[in-house]
Write a protein that holds these residues in place. Structure first.
Motif, PDB file in Angstrom:
ATOM      1  N   GLY A  85      -1.837  28.166  69.717  1.00 57.80           N
ATOM      2  CA  GLY A  85      -1.608  28.623  68.342  1.00 57.80           C
ATOM      3  C   GLY A  85      -0.612  27.735  67.621  1.00 57.80           C
ATOM      4  N   GLU A  86       0.459  27.371  68.341  1.00 56.77           N
ATOM      5  CA  GLU A  86       1.474  26.473  67.789  1.00 56.77           C
ATOM      6  C   GLU A  86       0.855  25.104  67.496  1.00 56.77           C
ATOM      7  OE1 GLU A  86       5.756  24.546  69.153  1.00 56.77           O
ATOM      8  OE2 GLU A  86       4.936  26.204  70.325  1.00 56.77           O
ATOM      9  N   GLY A  87      -0.015  24.643  68.394  1.00 63.01           N
ATOM     10  CA  GLY A  87      -0.687  23.361  68.206  1.00 63.01           C
ATOM     11  C   GLY A  87      -1.576  23.362  66.972  1.00 63.01           C
ATOM     12  N   LEU A  88      -2.329  24.435  66.783  1.00 66.49           N
ATOM     13  CA  LEU A  88      -3.218  24.535  65.622  1.00 66.49           C
ATOM     14  C   LEU A  88      -2.426  24.562  64.321  1.00 66.49           C
ATOM     15  CD1 LEU A  88      -5.827  27.096  67.042  1.00 66.49           C
ATOM     16  CD2 LEU A  88      -6.117  24.621  66.748  1.00 66.49           C
ATOM     17  N   GLN A  89      -1.279  25.256  64.334  1.00 71.04           N
ATOM     18  CA  GLN A  89      -0.413  25.290  63.140  1.00 71.04           C
ATOM     19  C   GLN A  89       0.101  23.889  62.803  1.00 71.04           C
ATOM     20  OE1 GLN A  89       2.693  28.108  64.028  1.00 71.04           O
ATOM     21  NE2 GLN A  89       1.488  29.864  63.363  1.00 71.04           N
ATOM     22  N   LYS A  90       0.504  23.148  63.840  1.00 71.57           N
ATOM     23  CA  LYS A  90       1.037  21.796  63.624  1.00 71.57           C
ATOM     24  C   LYS A  90      -0.054  20.841  63.128  1.00 71.57           C
ATOM     25  CE  LYS A  90       4.915  22.004  66.885  1.00 71.57           C
ATOM     26  NZ  LYS A  90       6.031  21.451  66.129  1.00 71.57           N
ATOM     27  N   ILE A  91      -1.264  20.990  63.669  1.00 69.39           N
ATOM     28  CA  ILE A  91      -2.388  20.160  63.204  1.00 69.39           C
ATOM     29  C   ILE A  91      -2.661  20.468  61.728  1.00 69.39           C
ATOM     30  CG2 ILE A  91      -4.899  19.832  63.377  1.00 69.39           C
ATOM     31  CD1 ILE A  91      -4.611  20.138  66.417  1.00 69.39           C
ATOM     32  N   ASN A  92      -2.667  21.752  61.391  1.00 68.46           N
ATOM     33  CA  ASN A  92      -2.900  22.202  60.023  1.00 68.46           C
ATOM     34  C   ASN A  92      -1.862  21.615  59.073  1.00 68.46           C
ATOM     35  OD1 ASN A  92      -4.183  23.666  58.022  1.00 68.46           O
ATOM     36  ND2 ASN A  92      -2.943  25.492  58.362  1.00 68.46           N
ATOM     37  N   ARG A 128       0.134  18.937  59.617  1.00 65.42           N
ATOM     38  CA  ARG A 128       0.101  17.474  59.645  1.00 65.42           C
ATOM     39  C   ARG A 128      -1.021  16.910  58.775  1.00 65.42           C
ATOM     40  NH1 ARG A 128      -1.542  15.177  65.156  1.00 65.42           N
ATOM     41  NH2 ARG A 128       0.425  16.032  65.878  1.00 65.42           N
ATOM     42  N   HIS A 129      -2.190  17.548  58.834  1.00 67.15           N
ATOM     43  CA  HIS A 129      -3.366  17.003  58.140  1.00 67.15           C
ATOM     44  C   HIS A 129      -3.610  17.635  56.781  1.00 67.15           C
ATOM     45  CE1 HIS A 129      -4.700  14.568  61.555  1.00 67.15           C
ATOM     46  NE2 HIS A 129      -4.311  15.577  62.316  1.00 67.15           N
ATOM     47  N   ASP A 130      -2.801  18.609  56.431  1.00 62.64           N
ATOM     48  CA  ASP A 130      -2.890  19.303  55.146  1.00 62.64           C
ATOM     49  C   ASP A 130      -4.323  19.776  54.893  1.00 62.64           C
ATOM     50  OD1 ASP A 130      -1.976  20.375  52.799  1.00 62.64           O
ATOM     51  OD2 ASP A 130      -2.024  18.497  51.672  1.00 62.64           O
TER      52      ASP A 130
END
Length: 201
Positions: A151-158, A160-162
């Motif tokens: 979940g933390e990874g998906l938030q960071k991807i979101n 980072r890539h806007d």
């Protein structure tokens, strides 16, 4: 020992101690395992092979050792990352996008500590499924990519890539073909995976 234990002659009942032998309350939460330690434990439990690298030179040396050990020195490599290709252009490897290549060489999005999985996306895989790619993987990651949950990874991807989110986001979490598959691993493709973890913190 506290007053009530001395008064009633009760010793060590419900007594919980930390690693130094200091008494802590039995209802206190256990100290949390650091993410790097938790990841290593779960990653190895999943059947992955891990090599820690203190610097770029050590990373290249460990990479060469993997090639020698598996006799991959003059192999074809599926690699779509131009930066990684340049890092290893001194080798005798042939870099291409041939699905019949000897191994897949890539970076990743994040390392998930609570499952020991590696989070990847279309930035690494393109439009390919994990099952399309070679059996052998060498993944290069940095210690700053260690996080607790997917979940933390998906938030960071979101973040980072806007608005330009990568597609094909998935995890690699089965690294042993002979490992019994449970419900959580259903549908995942086992990969013979080496992780080169570069210290960058």
């Amino acid at each position: 020992m506290n007053f009530f234990k001395r008064l009633f002659g009760i010793e060590n009942i419900g007594e919980v101690t930390d690693e130094n032998g200091n008494e802590i309350g039995k209802f206190m939460p256990k100290p949390e395992t650091p993410v790097d330690e938790e990841f290593m434990h779960n990653f190895k439990k999943n059947g992955g092979k891990f090599l820690y690298c203190e610097n770029e030179n050590e990373l290249r040396l460990n990479f060469s050792e993997i090639l020698k050990e598996n006799e991959w020195d003059h192999s074809e490599v599926y690699c779509s990352n131009e930066s990684i290709r340049q890092d290893f252009e001194h080798t005798h490897l042939t870099f291409n996008k041939n699905l019949n290549a000897c191994f897949f060489l890539s970076n990743c999005e994040f390392l998930i500590s609570n499952t020991g999985a590696i989070l990847v996306s279309s930035s690494q895989l393109g439009d390919k499924k994990l099952s399309d790619l070679p059996l052998n993987f060498i993944i290069i990651a940095k210690t700053s990519q260690l996080i607790k949950t997917i979940g933390e990874g998906l938030q960071k991807i979101n973040k980072r890539h806007d608005r330009n989110l990568p597609t094909n986001i998935t995890t690699i979490k089965t690294f042993d073909e002979n490992k019994d598959s449970d419900f959580m691993n259903y549908g995942s493709t086992p990969k013979n995976l080496y992780l080169l973890l570069l210290e960058d913190l």
